[in-house]
Design a protein around this motif. Structure first.
Motif, PDB file in Angstrom:
ATOM      1  N   ASP A  81       0.813  -1.227   0.000  1.00  0.00           N
ATOM      2  CA  ASP A  81       0.000   0.000   0.000  1.00  0.00           C
ATOM      3  C   ASP A  81       0.847   1.279   0.000  1.00  0.00           C
ATOM      4  N   ILE A  82       2.156   1.137   0.048  1.00  0.00           N
ATOM      5  CA  ILE A  82       3.017   2.336   0.049  1.00  0.00           C
ATOM      6  C   ILE A  82       2.983   3.004  -1.333  1.00  0.00           C
ATOM      7  N   SER A  83       2.763   4.316  -1.319  1.00  0.00           N
ATOM      8  CA  SER A  83       2.719   5.075  -2.585  1.00  0.00           C
ATOM      9  C   SER A  83       4.060   5.705  -2.928  1.00  0.00           C
ATOM     10  N   TYR A  84       4.765   6.177  -1.885  1.00  0.00           N
ATOM     11  CA  TYR A  84       6.023   6.878  -2.130  1.00  0.00           C
ATOM     12  C   TYR A  84       7.131   6.363  -1.208  1.00  0.00           C
ATOM     13  N   ILE A  85       8.294   6.180  -1.790  1.00  0.00           N
ATOM     14  CA  ILE A  85       9.507   5.968  -0.996  1.00  0.00           C
ATOM     15  C   ILE A  85      10.378   7.206  -1.230  1.00  0.00           C
ATOM     16  N   ILE A  86      10.541   7.995  -0.189  1.00  0.00           N
ATOM     17  CA  ILE A  86      11.394   9.189  -0.323  1.00  0.00           C
ATOM     18  C   ILE A  86      12.824   8.787   0.020  1.00  0.00           C
ATOM     19  N   SER A  87      13.705   8.965  -0.928  1.00  0.00           N
ATOM     20  CA  SER A  87      15.122   8.658  -0.711  1.00  0.00           C
ATOM     21  C   SER A  87      15.860   9.984  -0.532  1.00  0.00           C
ATOM     22  N   ASN A  88      16.075  10.350   0.717  1.00  0.00           N
ATOM     23  CA  ASN A  88      16.765  11.617   0.992  1.00  0.00           C
ATOM     24  C   ASN A  88      18.241  11.558   0.601  1.00  0.00           C
ATOM     25  N   HIS A  89      18.764  10.333   0.493  1.00  0.00           N
ATOM     26  CA  HIS A  89      20.213  10.171   0.275  1.00  0.00           C
ATOM     27  C   HIS A  89      20.430   8.759  -0.276  1.00  0.00           C
ATOM     28  N   SER A  90      21.291   8.671  -1.290  1.00  0.00           N
ATOM     29  CA  SER A  90      21.425   7.396  -2.007  1.00  0.00           C
ATOM     30  C   SER A  90      22.500   6.481  -1.447  1.00  0.00           C
ATOM     31  N   GLU A  91      23.180   6.878  -0.370  1.00  0.00           N
ATOM     32  CA  GLU A  91      24.189   5.976   0.182  1.00  0.00           C
ATOM     33  C   GLU A  91      23.494   4.714   0.688  1.00  0.00           C
ATOM     34  N   LYS A  92      24.240   3.598   0.649  1.00  0.00           N
ATOM     35  CA  LYS A  92      23.615   2.287   0.856  1.00  0.00           C
ATOM     36  C   LYS A  92      22.973   2.113   2.230  1.00  0.00           C
ATOM     37  N   ASP A  93      23.424   2.884   3.227  1.00  0.00           N
ATOM     38  CA  ASP A  93      22.808   2.717   4.545  1.00  0.00           C
ATOM     39  C   ASP A  93      21.398   3.302   4.598  1.00  0.00           C
ATOM     40  N   HIS A  94      21.018   4.040   3.551  1.00  0.00           N
ATOM     41  CA  HIS A  94      19.649   4.584   3.492  1.00  0.00           C
ATOM     42  C   HIS A  94      18.881   4.111   2.269  1.00  0.00           C
ATOM     43  N   ALA A  95      19.604   3.776   1.217  1.00  0.00           N
ATOM     44  CA  ALA A  95      18.935   3.372  -0.031  1.00  0.00           C
ATOM     45  C   ALA A  95      19.184   1.911  -0.379  1.00  0.00           C
ATOM     46  N   GLY A  96      19.973   1.211   0.455  1.00  0.00           N
ATOM     47  CA  GLY A  96      20.355  -0.164   0.117  1.00  0.00           C
ATOM     48  C   GLY A  96      19.187  -1.127   0.081  1.00  0.00           C
ATOM     49  N   ILE A 119      14.247  19.971   0.674  1.00  0.00           N
ATOM     50  CA  ILE A 119      15.301  20.999   0.660  1.00  0.00           C
ATOM     51  C   ILE A 119      16.629  20.294   0.384  1.00  0.00           C
ATOM     52  N   HIS A 120      17.260  20.673  -0.710  1.00  0.00           N
ATOM     53  CA  HIS A 120      18.538  20.039  -1.046  1.00  0.00           C
ATOM     54  C   HIS A 120      19.622  20.505  -0.067  1.00  0.00           C
ATOM     55  N   THR A 121      20.426  19.552   0.390  1.00  0.00           N
ATOM     56  CA  THR A 121      21.540  19.854   1.300  1.00  0.00           C
ATOM     57  C   THR A 121      22.804  19.169   0.769  1.00  0.00           C
ATOM     58  N   PRO A 122      23.256  19.584  -0.435  1.00  0.00           N
ATOM     59  CA  PRO A 122      24.364  18.869  -1.071  1.00  0.00           C
ATOM     60  C   PRO A 122      25.612  18.820  -0.196  1.00  0.00           C
ATOM     61  N   MET A 123      26.272  17.669  -0.227  1.00  0.00           N
ATOM     62  CA  MET A 123      27.506  17.385   0.505  1.00  0.00           C
ATOM     63  C   MET A 123      27.296  17.243   2.009  1.00  0.00           C
ATOM     64  N   VAL A 124      26.075  17.052   2.428  1.00  0.00           N
ATOM     65  CA  VAL A 124      25.844  16.705   3.828  1.00  0.00           C
ATOM     66  C   VAL A 124      25.086  15.351   3.861  1.00  0.00           C
ATOM     67  N   HIS A 125      25.688  14.253   3.331  1.00  0.00           N
ATOM     68  CA  HIS A 125      27.121  14.213   3.162  1.00  0.00           C
ATOM     69  C   HIS A 125      27.588  13.804   1.769  1.00  0.00           C
ATOM     70  N   TRP A 126      26.654  13.619   0.819  1.00  0.00           N
ATOM     71  CA  TRP A 126      26.986  13.348  -0.582  1.00  0.00           C
ATOM     72  C   TRP A 126      26.353  14.450  -1.428  1.00  0.00           C
ATOM     73  N   PRO A 127      26.701  14.500  -2.725  1.00  0.00           N
ATOM     74  CA  PRO A 127      26.119  15.576  -3.551  1.00  0.00           C
ATOM     75  C   PRO A 127      24.599  15.481  -3.680  1.00  0.00           C
ATOM     76  N   ASP A 128      24.051  14.305  -3.448  1.00  0.00           N
ATOM     77  CA  ASP A 128      22.615  14.081  -3.681  1.00  0.00           C
ATOM     78  C   ASP A 128      21.733  14.428  -2.475  1.00  0.00           C
ATOM     79  N   ASN A 129      22.342  14.727  -1.324  1.00  0.00           N
ATOM     80  CA  ASN A 129      21.544  14.795  -0.089  1.00  0.00           C
ATOM     81  C   ASN A 129      20.431  15.835  -0.139  1.00  0.00           C
TER      82      ASN A 129
END
Ligand code: FEO
Length: 390
Positions: A71-86, A140-150
């Motif tokens: 039933d989940i509609s959205y997965i928000i990936s704030n950061h693509s590092e594996k500890d959050h997107a793995g 809100i984009h926060t690049p380099m905290v801690h990757w460019p994608d954050n």
């Protein structure tokens, strides 16, 4: 068997606890770590961040305690590092209707590289808003905290900032909030996290702090460790202090030793700093952890580093420390290199070169001592440091 914990009205913590993990990319975690993920039960059910891929079973079980993942509609990936997107790859198998919300262009590029083009992505710019029912989530984009994608996600309805890496700490606890634990200990863990992960990006972190400055925040829910709700302004203030990078009246002495000659020089250096009234720490690299050392180095006005020459370079533990230091060293500090040698004073000279490359001023000549350190050598180093320290 894993359960969810409701942290606010219709918002559930569904993360994964790494009770027995001890290291991540050189960083020691004596009390483990936590990959936080948050499930928002709104008209469009939304998950904010996931966890390490190997922990996806725990994540999915915690989500299933609240709702069928399908039933989940959205997965928000704030950061693509594996500890959050793995765990996204496992999650989309049980949540096939979920679109993945990610920052544009960096998050989108990374996730496509990880998981292929044939996913439903919703790329978002800084300031974009996603309505999920009763809530308008702002990115809100926060690049380099801690990757460019954050990026971070803000829910004005709940006054919660989902801050991802920012304000996090590597610690596993059975409690979820700052007022349920020893907050002094949590701040120490937050500082270690800052010194070893965020510190190279202080300018970008200050920009991120400015970007969230106007938000009305009751709770900061990071993706590692404890959630801030009673000390929100305190942790923001601490981050500003750490970003300011002002050194304190402190010194760190770090050494490797073979037959104690360099150790005696390290002790002489340590005494000189102590006698000048500086808050001083002495670390033997054979028994000390480099990420703990870096937490002290972040503040230290002076860093004295010693190694004997070994195979025409430094001892192996010192090699590891210098590599780590190069990437994390604070700017505008004073470095001192010393060490003993037999027939070539290469080790201490290498330390001087590394300190300089790392941005340290090195006003003293490299202090070297042939074969065996005696009292006169110890006194000479002591005197040089005493004269240097203002
Ligand atoms: Fe916690 Fe940059 O990942």
């Amino acid at each position: 068997m894993f359960k969810a914990i409701e942290i606010a009205n219709d918002i559930h913590w569904v993360g994964a606890l790494e009770w027995n993990e001890r290291y991540i990319h050189g960083f020691s975690m004596p009390k483990g770590s936590t990959n936080n993920a948050y499930l928002i039960m709104d008209e469009k059910i939304t998950l904010i961040d996931t966890c390490m891929g190997g922990l996806s079973k725990e994540l999915i079980e915690r989500i299933s305690d609240v709702v069928d993942p399908a039933d989940i509609s959205y997965i928000i990936s704030n950061h693509s590092e594996k500890d959050h997107a793995g765990a996204i790859s496992s999650l989309i198998e049980v949540a096939p209707n979920a679109a993945i919300v990610t920052s544009m262009p960096k998050g989108l590029a990374i996730l496509k590289k990880y998981y292929g083009e044939d996913r439903e992505f919703i790329p978002v710019k800084s300031g974009d808003v996603l309505n999920i029912g009763k809530r308008d989530l702002t990115f809100i984009h926060t690049p380099m905290v801690h990757w460019p994608d954050n990026m971070v996600t803000y829910s004005p309805t709940d006054k919660i900032l989902f801050s991802n890496d920012a304000f996090g700490q590597f610690i596993a606890t059975s409690k979820r909030f700052d007022d349920e634990v020893d907050v002094t200990e949590i701040c120490r863990f937050a500082k270690k996290y800052f010194a070893n992960i965020v510190a190279p990006f202080k300018k970008q972190t200050l920009r991120a702090l400015d970007a969230v400055d106007g938000l009305d925040i009751d709770m900061i829910a990071p993706s590692h460790g404890i959630i801030w709700r009673s000390h929100v302004s305190d942790i923001i203030k601490l981050y500003r202090t750490w970003c300011a990078a002002d050194p304190t009246d402190s010194a760190v002495v770090v050494y490797s030793t073979m037959y104690d000659s360099t150790k005696r020089l390290a002790e002489a250096a340590c005494e000189a700093f102590i006698q000048k009234g500086l808050d001083t720490r002495l670390y033997d690299l054979d028994i000390s952890d480099i990420s703990d050392i870096m937490t002290d180095v972040m503040d230290a006005k002076y860093l004295a580093v010693g190694s004997p020459t070994h195979n025409n370079t430094v001892l192996p533990p010192m090699g590891q420390f210098l590599t780590y230091l190069k990437g994390l060293a604070p700017k505008g500090r004073t470095g001192i290199a010393f060490g003993s040698y037999g027939w070539a004073a290469a080790g201490a000279k290498e330390i001087t070169e590394t300190l300089q490359k790392a941005g340290y001023d090195t006003p003293l000549d490299t202090f070297t001592c042939e074969w065996n350190t005696d009292k006169s050598d110890e006194n000479a180093l002591y005197d040089q440091i005493s004269a240097l320290v203002s």
